[in-house]
Design an enzyme around this catalytic site. Structure first.
Site, PDB file in Angstrom:
ATOM      1  N   ALA C 235      29.950  47.261  31.475  1.00  0.00           N
ATOM      2  CA  ALA C 235      30.935  45.772  31.291  1.00  0.00           C
ATOM      3  C   ALA C 235      32.130  46.158  31.426  1.00  0.00           C
ATOM      4  O   ALA C 235      32.676  47.532  31.725  1.00  0.00           O
ATOM      5  CB  ALA C 235      30.758  45.057  29.828  1.00  0.00           C
ATOM      6  N   HIS C 236      32.984  45.158  31.744  1.00  0.00           N
ATOM      7  CA  HIS C 236      34.485  45.327  32.127  1.00  0.00           C
ATOM      8  C   HIS C 236      35.318  46.362  30.854  1.00  0.00           C
ATOM      9  O   HIS C 236      35.022  46.003  29.876  1.00  0.00           O
ATOM     10  CB  HIS C 236      35.242  44.075  32.292  1.00  0.00           C
ATOM     11  CG  HIS C 236      35.067  43.084  31.448  1.00  0.00           C
ATOM     12  ND1 HIS C 236      35.763  41.770  31.703  1.00  0.00           N
ATOM     13  CD2 HIS C 236      34.633  43.041  30.204  1.00  0.00           C
ATOM     14  CE1 HIS C 236      35.383  41.034  30.536  1.00  0.00           C
ATOM     15  NE2 HIS C 236      34.844  41.678  29.663  1.00  0.00           N
ATOM     16  N   ASN C 237      36.405  47.208  31.450  1.00  0.00           N
ATOM     17  CA  ASN C 237      37.044  48.043  30.681  1.00  0.00           C
ATOM     18  C   ASN C 237      36.349  48.956  29.963  1.00  0.00           C
ATOM     19  O   ASN C 237      37.146  49.582  28.850  1.00  0.00           O
ATOM     20  CB  ASN C 237      37.805  46.822  30.025  1.00  0.00           C
ATOM     21  CG  ASN C 237      38.805  46.047  30.695  1.00  0.00           C
ATOM     22  OD1 ASN C 237      38.532  44.858  30.868  1.00  0.00           O
ATOM     23  ND2 ASN C 237      39.644  46.508  31.348  1.00  0.00           N
TER      24      ASN C 237
END
Lengths: 337, 337, 337
Positions: C235-237
């Site tokens: 997922a993001h980051n």
């Protein structure tokens, strides 16, 4: 845009220098002057005192601790989303069909739509105004893509699938693959023709490599405002209620109906033919094997532990019923005494 | 087709009006006159009394409750699959290569095969009679696709992969990616070249975005009649026995061998280097960490519960071994008394 | 290549006939004369006595039991990886752009790079020396692909994504899809624009149909030497530390940071905003819901069992807290006596 303009447009309470120019959005830790940051998760509050942002979006409770200008809101995360969109409008996409796209006869493609390079659009497809079909997408015969919907890249849409307006489909997603339906004829599997479609509502987001099967006889339905993360598997004839959010790697088996406004954690498994009511929350990696009739938060599984310790305890799991009976027997013995 | 004709072709017992014309198949709830419905899952029996179908496929036990004509069979679901196929023959696919397809030298493509738009067929590929390669598929050098096999759209087939006859591969599937093989050289990972292939038998279905890795030295093998749902991960050198069915989101690690006629639920995990005999059934989201030497039904995990209740109980999981010892000690103490 | 040459190049101890010609690598069971086999997993030791290989790579402990020539190493699996690469150099890929590839203006493509058929390369993309972009790949505007990196087929790379040198990306992988970020406005979800990128280091392998989301404001980062199996969701980051290995079907939620040299089993779930230190090992299908502050091996879940037995025990899981209290009460009662 000045901080005062932002405050006015997003109906926030302004504290500090309204004339300050805001050029972008950043995290509390990494913002520089000219940027606006936000505080929406307590975990990051320790960065507030030292932020170099020109302004911070935050809740009233955090205002006293804010060393710079502030926009106060009951929902700082929502304001952050809106400011970010305001300051970063999406780049315009040139309309028209790329010359390498293959478009079969009978399509109705709005002149304001964009069809990317190496797309393949089957016969009798309808594509709405301002829709964007990214490079390498394949759209099956008779499918319909609504106004302002965007398929990013390498998306596969099956025959007759219908997608609403303002949807966003991430790369590699597959909508309208055959459902997994087979009858048994002694050892052999006989395929059940999958004749239903997939109907996706308006304002739906579908994540990368997520798969949604077509129904067997009737449609698989994703209602308005549903958001689906990456690598979700949705089997045939599932119905997902409006505004439900599902995190990545969750799998939902056939004919299950999920209510509205549910939030389903990542890597959850939901078996087939179930009913889950509105407003149900399920934590990550839970397995759902029965109907859920009441709103609430549900879980299954065991906590993470050091492997040695886990092995000792996991071995006892297979003795649980025996332990329960022995405990009962002891209680009885002591009562009898 | 009349009901009598259907009964004769599928060897069902006919009850009621054999002259009745059947135009399509529908569910009990939504059928209209001219359609045939089916009852194969007790869950839907309550819809039998009110169905508007002209006829229903059902088991002998349900005949008395059927208000309309009926086809009686020991396996109503199989008859439903067959009737549906009979009434909905697949649309013919025009043969020949789409002009946008790129076909490298040395290929043998049967003239009755169809190669879709924007396909890329590597050198020395063989494609059998009546095979259909859908739009956007990439087939690596030296691969072989059997007669009447269909790759739907955006499928990736690696070099040298062999797929049998009458297979169906859903969009986004990847067959013949490298196995996940690495040796450790201090902290660094050194790739083990993956030189094996993938051999897929006849009558295999492979779901959307399912991935099957090539073997390291020998082949990964999917035997005849296997059915694989969406988003399944099959690692290098796995062998899956004939007529085994695997539901979506299941992952099988390297070199594991699964027997024939197994049924593996969705989101199951199976670790590497295991042997699972024929006729093993595994429920959804179970984790298999050891060989399974006897046919049967297997499970792992804990039941779903209200989150508060679950937290109380899950916290005790880490005390299970301690509880077992204390229980034992109490038993001993009471015995000694 | 003679066995003596191999021994010299890979710094192994040679036992037996150094002049023996080795043409290929095979397993102990299936090797034929002229091939070299290896013994790296005790599970396969029973095949040593009967191998028809001309030589075997093994550890000193196994030398006495070896009936043929041998290369002795402390790390036979590493030697096997290196011999295999030595004897099977990858086929050269012709450089240049396939005429069907679509390349937008402003790209810098090294003349030694190869761009496959039906690729779509967005504006201002940089592609390094000897990089290979396989058929059907889509690369977004402003992305950068490092020297000698290979995208195999149907890979989707988002705008602005940066991939290092000598990486290998398997088919269907998606790097740079939008993160799953939404704010709630009553029932409706408001998308948070995902403005960060993905930065992939050098010598990273990314498996088939694996997805890596772009960051919200900052980048998702995959450090040097990370290896990711198929169907992983990142997922993001998220940040994944150098030389960490993750097996298939694992899902990692947003903003979690994983240390260096970790080994994460297949189908593991890791929730968001966690910190996992270096050198953490996690067994298959575990769920991580809290920070991991110490290196070690971690697990969760329950063991597989016969379904009937499992049901009996699983039903007791919901009584665990009650059982613990009753056990405590009995102990107290007996103490008081």
């Amino acid at each position: 845009m000045t901080l005062a303009e932002i405050a006015a447009r997003l109906a926030c309470e302004l504290h500090g220098d309204g004339a300050c120019l805001i050029r972008g959005v950043a995290t509390l830790q990494n913002a520089t002057p000219g940027q606006i940051a936000f505080l929406a998760n307590r975990r990051y509050r320790r960065h507030l005192a030292t932020t170099r942002a020109s302004a911070v979006i935050l809740a009233a409770d955090d205002l006293d601790a804010c060393p710079v200008s502030a926009l106060v809101s009951e929902n700082p995360y929502l304001v952050y989303a809106r400011v970010t969109a305001l300051l970063n409008p999406p780049a315009p996409v040139p309309n028209g069909c790329h010359p390498s796209a293959v478009i079969e006869p009978g399509c109705h493609i709005d002149p304001s739509a964009a069809i990317g390079a190496h797309c393949v659009i089957g016969a009798n497809v309808t594509i709405g105004a301002a829709a964007v079909i990214g490079p390498g997408c394949v759209i099956g015969c008779g499918a319909a893509i609504g106004d302002a919907t965007r398929l990013t890249a390498n998306v596969s849409i099956g025959d007759g699938v219908s997608i609403g307006r303002r949807c966003l489909v991430q790369p590699g997603a597959v909508i309208g693959s055959d459902g997994f339906g087979y009858a048994q004829d002694k050892a052999a599997w006989v395929k059940v023709p999958q004749l239903g479609g997939v109907v996706v509502g308006d304002d739906v987001e579908i994540g990368a490599n997520t798969t949604i099967d077509r129904g067997a006889l009737e449609d698989t339905v994703i209602e308005d405002g549903v958001i689906l993360d990456n690598q979700i598997q949705i089997a045939h004839n599932v119905r997902i209620g409006a505004h439900t959010a599902i995190a990545g790697a969750t799998a939902i088996a056939g004919s299950t109906r999920i209510g509205k406004r549910c939030q389903i954690g990542g890597a959850v498994g939901i078996v087939g033919h179930l009913e889950i009511v509105d407003d149900v929350y399920i934590t990550a990696m839970s397995l759902v094997t029965g109907n859920i009739r009441r709103p609430g938060l549900y879980s299954s599984g065991t906590p993470l532990a050091d492997n040695k310790e886990w092995r000792r305890n996991a071995a006892r799991f297979g003795q649980l019923d025996d332990m329960a009976r022995r405990l009962k027997a002891l209680e009885k013995k002591l009562e009898d005494n």
